[in-house]
Design a protein around this motif. Structure first.
Motif, PDB file in Angstrom:
ATOM      1  N   ILE A 351       0.841  -1.209   0.000  1.00  0.00           N
ATOM      2  CA  ILE A 351       0.000   0.000   0.000  1.00  0.00           C
ATOM      3  C   ILE A 351       0.871   1.252   0.000  1.00  0.00           C
ATOM      4  CG2 ILE A 351      -1.649   1.346   1.369  1.00  0.00           C
ATOM      5  CD1 ILE A 351      -2.801  -1.368   2.343  1.00  0.00           C
ATOM      6  N   ALA A 352       1.920   1.256   0.813  1.00  0.00           N
ATOM      7  CA  ALA A 352       2.815   2.423   0.885  1.00  0.00           C
ATOM      8  C   ALA A 352       3.475   2.685  -0.455  1.00  0.00           C
ATOM      9  CB  ALA A 352       3.871   2.193   1.963  1.00  0.00           C
ATOM     10  N   LYS A 353       3.881   1.618  -1.116  1.00  0.00           N
ATOM     11  CA  LYS A 353       4.572   1.757  -2.396  1.00  0.00           C
ATOM     12  C   LYS A 353       3.610   2.158  -3.513  1.00  0.00           C
ATOM     13  CE  LYS A 353       6.060  -2.052  -4.214  1.00  0.00           C
ATOM     14  NZ  LYS A 353       6.865  -3.286  -4.462  1.00  0.00           N
ATOM     15  N   LYS A 354       2.423   1.564  -3.513  1.00  0.00           N
ATOM     16  CA  LYS A 354       1.468   1.804  -4.598  1.00  0.00           C
ATOM     17  C   LYS A 354       0.691   3.103  -4.395  1.00  0.00           C
ATOM     18  CE  LYS A 354      -2.488  -0.345  -6.915  1.00  0.00           C
ATOM     19  NZ  LYS A 354      -3.512  -1.409  -6.829  1.00  0.00           N
ATOM     20  N   GLU A 355       0.379   3.403  -3.114  1.00  0.00           N
ATOM     21  CA  GLU A 355      -0.457   4.577  -2.854  1.00  0.00           C
ATOM     22  C   GLU A 355       0.284   5.606  -2.000  1.00  0.00           C
ATOM     23  OE1 GLU A 355      -4.683   3.646  -2.210  1.00  0.00           O
ATOM     24  OE2 GLU A 355      -4.121   1.526  -2.447  1.00  0.00           O
ATOM     25  N   SER A 356       0.329   5.400  -0.664  1.00  0.00           N
ATOM     26  CA  SER A 356       1.023   6.379   0.172  1.00  0.00           C
ATOM     27  C   SER A 356       1.359   5.786   1.532  1.00  0.00           C
ATOM     28  CB  SER A 356       0.163   7.632   0.367  1.00  0.00           C
ATOM     29  OG  SER A 356      -0.934   7.340   1.225  1.00  0.00           O
ATOM     30  N   VAL A 357       2.334   6.393   2.183  1.00  0.00           N
ATOM     31  CA  VAL A 357       2.718   5.975   3.532  1.00  0.00           C
ATOM     32  C   VAL A 357       1.553   6.189   4.492  1.00  0.00           C
ATOM     33  CG1 VAL A 357       4.199   6.566   5.499  1.00  0.00           C
ATOM     34  CG2 VAL A 357       5.193   6.274   3.218  1.00  0.00           C
ATOM     35  N   ASP A 358       0.851   7.310   4.341  1.00  0.00           N
ATOM     36  CA  ASP A 358      -0.255   7.615   5.257  1.00  0.00           C
ATOM     37  C   ASP A 358      -1.366   6.561   5.159  1.00  0.00           C
ATOM     38  OD1 ASP A 358       0.695   9.966   6.515  1.00  0.00           O
ATOM     39  OD2 ASP A 358       0.379  11.025   4.629  1.00  0.00           O
ATOM     40  N   LYS A 359      -1.637   6.092   3.950  1.00  0.00           N
ATOM     41  CA  LYS A 359      -2.670   5.068   3.797  1.00  0.00           C
ATOM     42  C   LYS A 359      -2.204   3.755   4.423  1.00  0.00           C
ATOM     43  CE  LYS A 359      -6.114   3.354   0.614  1.00  0.00           C
ATOM     44  NZ  LYS A 359      -6.763   3.484  -0.701  1.00  0.00           N
ATOM     45  N   ALA A 360      -0.904   3.448   4.278  1.00  0.00           N
ATOM     46  CA  ALA A 360      -0.355   2.242   4.904  1.00  0.00           C
ATOM     47  C   ALA A 360      -0.459   2.328   6.420  1.00  0.00           C
ATOM     48  CB  ALA A 360       1.104   2.052   4.485  1.00  0.00           C
ATOM     49  N   LEU A 361      -0.212   3.519   6.971  1.00  0.00           N
ATOM     50  CA  LEU A 361      -0.300   3.706   8.420  1.00  0.00           C
ATOM     51  C   LEU A 361      -1.747   3.545   8.907  1.00  0.00           C
ATOM     52  CD1 LEU A 361       2.112   6.751   8.850  1.00  0.00           C
ATOM     53  CD2 LEU A 361       2.538   4.397   9.599  1.00  0.00           C
ATOM     54  N   ARG A 362      -2.696   4.064   8.140  1.00  0.00           N
ATOM     55  CA  ARG A 362      -4.100   3.915   8.517  1.00  0.00           C
ATOM     56  C   ARG A 362      -4.517   2.451   8.485  1.00  0.00           C
ATOM     57  NH1 ARG A 362      -4.593   8.777   5.531  1.00  0.00           N
ATOM     58  NH2 ARG A 362      -5.335   7.669   3.665  1.00  0.00           N
ATOM     59  N   PHE A 363      -3.966   1.716   7.507  1.00  0.00           N
ATOM     60  CA  PHE A 363      -4.245   0.279   7.424  1.00  0.00           C
ATOM     61  C   PHE A 363      -3.721  -0.443   8.676  1.00  0.00           C
ATOM     62  CE2 PHE A 363      -2.590  -3.967   6.334  1.00  0.00           C
ATOM     63  CZ  PHE A 363      -3.750  -4.587   5.894  1.00  0.00           C
ATOM     64  N   LEU A 364      -2.505  -0.113   9.102  1.00  0.00           N
ATOM     65  CA  LEU A 364      -1.927  -0.738  10.295  1.00  0.00           C
ATOM     66  C   LEU A 364      -2.681  -0.346  11.566  1.00  0.00           C
ATOM     67  CD1 LEU A 364       1.909  -0.394   9.575  1.00  0.00           C
ATOM     68  CD2 LEU A 364       0.516  -2.457   9.409  1.00  0.00           C
ATOM     69  N   ASP A 365      -3.207   0.880  11.590  1.00  0.00           N
ATOM     70  CA  ASP A 365      -3.952   1.346  12.777  1.00  0.00           C
ATOM     71  C   ASP A 365      -5.203   0.501  13.034  1.00  0.00           C
ATOM     72  OD1 ASP A 365      -2.251   3.370  13.561  1.00  0.00           O
ATOM     73  OD2 ASP A 365      -3.242   4.891  12.310  1.00  0.00           O
ATOM     74  N   LYS A 366      -5.736  -0.109  11.996  1.00  0.00           N
ATOM     75  CA  LYS A 366      -6.965  -0.898  12.140  1.00  0.00           C
ATOM     76  C   LYS A 366      -6.705  -2.304  12.702  1.00  0.00           C
ATOM     77  CE  LYS A 366      -9.175   1.418   8.220  1.00  0.00           C
ATOM     78  NZ  LYS A 366      -9.642   1.242   6.821  1.00  0.00           N
ATOM     79  N   LEU A 367      -5.431  -2.709  12.752  1.00  0.00           N
ATOM     80  CA  LEU A 367      -5.105  -4.067  13.191  1.00  0.00           C
ATOM     81  C   LEU A 367      -5.061  -4.154  14.708  1.00  0.00           C
ATOM     82  CD1 LEU A 367      -2.237  -4.960  10.696  1.00  0.00           C
ATOM     83  CD2 LEU A 367      -4.639  -5.603  10.544  1.00  0.00           C
ATOM     84  N   ASN A 368      -5.519  -5.268  15.236  1.00  0.00           N
ATOM     85  CA  ASN A 368      -5.456  -5.528  16.673  1.00  0.00           C
ATOM     86  C   ASN A 368      -4.355  -6.547  16.953  1.00  0.00           C
ATOM     87  OD1 ASN A 368      -7.665  -3.866  17.455  1.00  0.00           O
ATOM     88  ND2 ASN A 368      -9.069  -5.427  16.668  1.00  0.00           N
ATOM     89  N   ALA A 369      -3.441  -6.186  17.838  1.00  0.00           N
ATOM     90  CA  ALA A 369      -2.363  -7.109  18.219  1.00  0.00           C
ATOM     91  C   ALA A 369      -2.878  -8.103  19.252  1.00  0.00           C
ATOM     92  CB  ALA A 369      -1.183  -6.318  18.774  1.00  0.00           C
ATOM     93  N   ASN A 370      -2.458  -9.356  19.114  1.00  0.00           N
ATOM     94  CA  ASN A 370      -2.886 -10.404  20.047  1.00  0.00           C
ATOM     95  C   ASN A 370      -1.870 -10.669  21.153  1.00  0.00           C
ATOM     96  OD1 ASN A 370      -5.377 -11.026  18.750  1.00  0.00           O
ATOM     97  ND2 ASN A 370      -4.210 -12.055  17.148  1.00  0.00           N
TER      98      ASN A 370
END
Length: 556
Positions: A351-370
């Motif tokens: 995502i960071a490479k194809k679109e943007s770093v900010d979008k990649a960060l938003r994607f990671l923000d949605k993940l829940n760590a176990n």
């Protein structure tokens, strides 16, 4: 449940005891009517159920002596495998053998216990008896290799195995047992003679070929490769030897040749998913992504142990081929398990490479760590995205916000320290690295980071040397630590020593920052053409590396 189990076992054991009870010395009443015997049997079983195995084995042994019951002697013997009580084990196994002279299990266990107690002479007649059985003789000789592996007197072992093998001159397995014992005794002449005998009896047998090939590989890998190649020319269907040959080629970085051998293995009827994966990985190493994809897809049809790992490989291939959507489709097949977070981090990279770093960060923000480890991985990934985008302050802020959640993590403190260094917060950096070292005293990269920071700033050079020396003592082949020591010597004006360390680091890994340092030392030695060649080559692969660009610009 426990009482029912104890009662059932007690009932079964009682019938065994009754069937084999000794007459009472008085001649009037049998022992099995003696309440003491019955009580001791019940007590032994209760002790066993409660995990008091030493007591249980002693009681069962005592009962076996009183009743001449082989079942009780066997029970006492097997319990000692958990208690490691050698005295009881030896006595119980001898009684078991006496009471059940035809039991192969009893003979094997007694021989193992005698050998574990270095009583080789006592074990010899039992082993001879076991080897009399023609159906199990070959396997018995092969079993000797593991049986004697822990005996320290290798010379005595060789003598015993040679005696055991002497009556069977036409049995290849007997010769192999002697060859193995001779090798452990460092008797090269004997093991070579025995291997030659095997070659006359059973020339296509793979086990001795693998054995000899592994010995040769330790001394000279090229000789081992030639040896395996000669054997495969004669016996091309030898899959085990071909697999070892392919692995040895891979270790020698002869990837094209290794791939050829692995493909031959893939085409055999009993080829495994793991071998197919190996061809895929070699194809990636050779940048043949279409072939790699073919074999990974093939491996999915062969019931691989780790399907998710193959999905990751296929995603990386698709990404290499600029097929982002296909890559993410593969990654989305991983819904849980140990590779889940890894798959999401790779997705974020795409995502960071194809679109943007900010979008990649938003994607990671949605993940829940176990787990805390997964949470740390996500934080490190976010900071890494920002650092690579030269957004160091934002990366630092993420680490600062999370610091209270990782007070005992040396890895967190290390990453936080590196970001502090980038923002010239040197006091904080030093504090964090020292805390990381206190938590993890063998943390080589933390010692190195502290030493390199001093060397790079050209301060506290003696302290820098001490820290980098500690790092090298822990991890002597780490290219970054070798580079740090070279850079320190450069600061000290010792150019020859500096070049020696940094050249070694560059040979291990042609990293752009190491290339920058190597070029600068060559430049200082007046070897400007060599310096420019190093920089030009590195800039072709890493055109955006700031340290490399700054070094080149500063010295031109």
């Amino acid at each position: 449940m426990h009482l029912l189990r104890i009662f059932s076992l007690f009932t079964l054991l009682s019938f065994g005891v009754l069937a084999n009870a000794k007459p009472d010395p008085s001649g009037s009443i049998d022992n099995y009517t003696n309440p003491d015997l019955v009580f001791k049997l019940l007590l032994a079983e209760i002790a066993s159920q409660r995990g008091e195995l030493n007591l249980a084995s002693e009681l069962f042994l005592d009962l076996a002596k009183q009743t001449d019951n082989a079942l009780l002697a066997e029970r006492a013997t097997r319990l000692t495998s958990y208690t490691r009580n050698g005295v009881i084990a030896l006595e119980a196994s001898k009684i078991w053998n006496e009471l059940n002279k035809d039991s192969i299990d009893a003979q094997q266990v007694l021989s193992e216990i005698l050998i574990a107690n270095n009583k080789l002479n006592e074990a010899k007649p039992i082993l001879q008896k076991l080897l009399l059985k023609e159906k199990t003789r070959a396997g018995g000789f092969l079993y000797l290799n593991s049986l004697f592996s822990r005996v320290s007197d290798k010379k005595a072992v060789l003598a015993l195995v040679a005696d055991l093998a002497q009556p069977y001159p036409k049995l290849a397995e007997a010769h192999f047992a002697v060859a193995h014992a001779a090798w452990l005794n460092k008797d090269q002449k004997t093991y070579e003679k025995e291997l030659a005998s095997i070659n006359q009896i059973k020339p296509d047998w793979e086990m001795p070929i693998l054995f000899k090939g592994q010995i040769l590989a330790q001394e000279n890998p090229e000789r081992a490769l030639a040896f395996f190649s000669d054997f495969l020319n004669k016996y091309p269907k030898s899959s085990e030897v071909r697999l070892e040959y392919a692995k040895l080629l891979t270790n020698g970085r002869k990837f094209n040749e290794a791939k050829t051998e692995f493909i031959k293995l893939v085409n055999t009827a009993n080829s495994s998913a793991e071998i197919t994966v190996a061809v895929g990985l070699l194809s990636i190493e050779l940048e043949d992504y279409d072939l790699a994809e073919k074999y990974f897809l093939q491996s999915l049809k062969r019931n691989p142990k780790d399907k998710d790992q193959i999905f990751v490989y296929l995603a990386k291939i698709a990404d290499k081929k600029n097929q982002s959507e296909a890559a993410i489709t593969w990654l989305n097949k991983i819904n849980n398990g140990p590779r889940f977070i890894e798959s999401k981090l790779i997705t974020a990279e795409i995502i960071a490479k194809k679109e943007s770093v900010d979008k990649a960060l938003r994607f990671l923000d949605k993940l829940n760590a176990n787990s805390p480890d997964e949470k740390l991985t996500l934080i490190q990934s976010k900071a890494s995205f920002l650092t690579r985008a030269n957004r160091h302050q934002e990366a630092f802020q993420i680490m600062q916000n999370e610091a209270s959640n990782f007070p005992h993590s040396p890895e967190f403190k290390f990453d936080y320290a590196l970001l502090a260094d980038k923002l010239n917060k040197y006091d904080l950096m030093e504090k964090l690295l020292r805390e990381a070292i206190k938590i993890k005293p063998d943390y080589a990269v933390a010692y190195n980071a502290l030493g390199y920071s001093y060397a790079d700033r050209n301060i506290n050079l003696e302290d820098a040397k001490k820290y980098i020396e500690v790092a090298l003592s822990i991890s002597p082949n780490n290219h970054y630590i070798l580079d740090s020591m070279g850079w320190l010597y450069y600061r000290l004006g010792k150019l020859d020593s500096a070049l020696s360390f940094i050249q070694k680091a560059y040979d291990v890994q042609p990293d752009p920052e190491i290339a920058a340092h190597l070029g600068e030392i060559l430049w200082a030695q007046g070897r400007k053409k060599e310096a420019n060649d190093i920089w030009d080559l590195s800039l072709q692969s890493f055109p955006d590396n700031e340290i490399l660009k700054e070094t080149f610009k500063r010295l031109h």
